[in-house]
Design a protein around this motif. Sequence first.
Motif, PDB file in Angstrom:
ATOM      1  N   ASN A  74       0.859  -1.170   0.000  1.00 41.06           N
ATOM      2  CA  ASN A  74       0.000   0.000   0.000  1.00 41.06           C
ATOM      3  C   ASN A  74       0.897   1.221   0.000  1.00 41.06           C
ATOM      4  O   ASN A  74       1.813   1.329   0.828  1.00 41.06           O
ATOM      5  N   HIS A 121      -1.725   3.768   6.715  1.00 35.84           N
ATOM      6  CA  HIS A 121      -1.937   2.624   5.831  1.00 35.84           C
ATOM      7  C   HIS A 121      -2.961   1.680   6.467  1.00 35.84           C
ATOM      8  O   HIS A 121      -3.057   1.599   7.699  1.00 35.84           O
ATOM      9  N   ARG A 145       0.745  -5.718   2.318  1.00 34.13           N
ATOM     10  CA  ARG A 145      -0.653  -6.119   2.177  1.00 34.13           C
ATOM     11  C   ARG A 145      -0.700  -7.623   1.930  1.00 34.13           C
ATOM     12  O   ARG A 145       0.034  -8.165   1.094  1.00 34.13           O
ATOM     13  N   ASP A 153      -3.552   0.529  -2.993  1.00 37.07           N
ATOM     14  CA  ASP A 153      -3.129  -0.866  -2.994  1.00 37.07           C
ATOM     15  C   ASP A 153      -2.536  -1.235  -4.350  1.00 37.07           C
ATOM     16  O   ASP A 153      -3.156  -0.994  -5.392  1.00 37.07           O
TER      17      ASP A 153
END
Length: 371
Positions: free
Chosen positions: A83, A168, A137, A110
């Motif tokens: 991200n 984030h 992520r 993302d």
Amino acid sequence: MSPLQMWWISIGVLRVEVPESLINGGGVYAPCLGDDADGLAAQLSAQCADNCSLDNYIKSIEVEAGKTYRLRIISGTELIGVNFAIHGHNMTVVEVEGAIIQPYEVENLDIMPAQRYSVLITANQEPGNYWATTSVRYRNTAPTGYLNIKYKDAPAANLTLDAAVPNHPAWDVTEPTIELEDNLLTKNPNSYDDYDILSTDPDSIRRIIAVGTQNMDNVLDLPRFAMNNVTMRMSKVPLITQAYDAVASDSENTWPGTILPGTVVVPDKPPNAWNYTEPVQDSVGVYNGDRGFSYIPLTENEVVEVVLQNALAFNGGAEMHSWHLHGNPFYVLGYGFGTFDEETDPKSYNLVNPVRRDMVSLLPLGWTAIR
């Protein structure tokens, strides 16, 4: 241009591998800055540069107050998504892998392996140094990546990890990815030569449901990844060479019925379907149906829809996966969670202005349909 990458530091004979994130090739592993929280600083001392500091090893992008810039963001990661965000600055997504989309403003973005985005940022803050950072992520650990957004004529300042960083999302929440996917809409879809495939008669479309999971290789007796119960076994001869030789031979079978020795055709659907949110070993067993140099034959001008279906691995885990067609673009029609339903799920497709790209992410225990 901001490539986002991962790299590893090897320590000594035991090869303790320490991951680090790079943005534009810049990054510093924390122990080299004196952070000995993980006990590796002493082992790394021989490998840390004498001038190891954020100012020397973190890259900067200079901007001028009041101007708008286009950043090309490229993910060079492998098994993880990231991200990306810039402290104090929103971004407007305008392009996805060569396709111009309707502008969409985000606070963070993302980006899954090999995906590429263009975003617009406006230098609308007080002149200074602002961290642009990446967080992991769909994996529960990875270091932060840093890039300095430096305003022209900003007061001189030494970079520090104590400075404010952007927010984030947590590594395992899917909502940011879903919200992004919902708003990636092609701006002028009818400008593409293949736009007519979105209005093709559904009865004439070939649908492939590709279920990825793990099976036991019945020859090696080892776990292997499989697609529709077929385990890929690489060949020393490229598939394109085998196909050319077979088609050029005197065989009575024409493509796609041409027989390619030593290969396995992946079926359009799993020969043994199951509830893909449940372990495969609890329903259809652990051994693969076939193994070999596998492929799916297509014919010229055939309209094909592929539903990428995620499933559990043997250990009960389901991960994010990225899929591509070696640079060939496709339309992302829709996505969902659980087992794809051929009767109801196609009703949710976007057949008007879906994003046209060449890299798509498949979320844990989800499905994604492309055409």
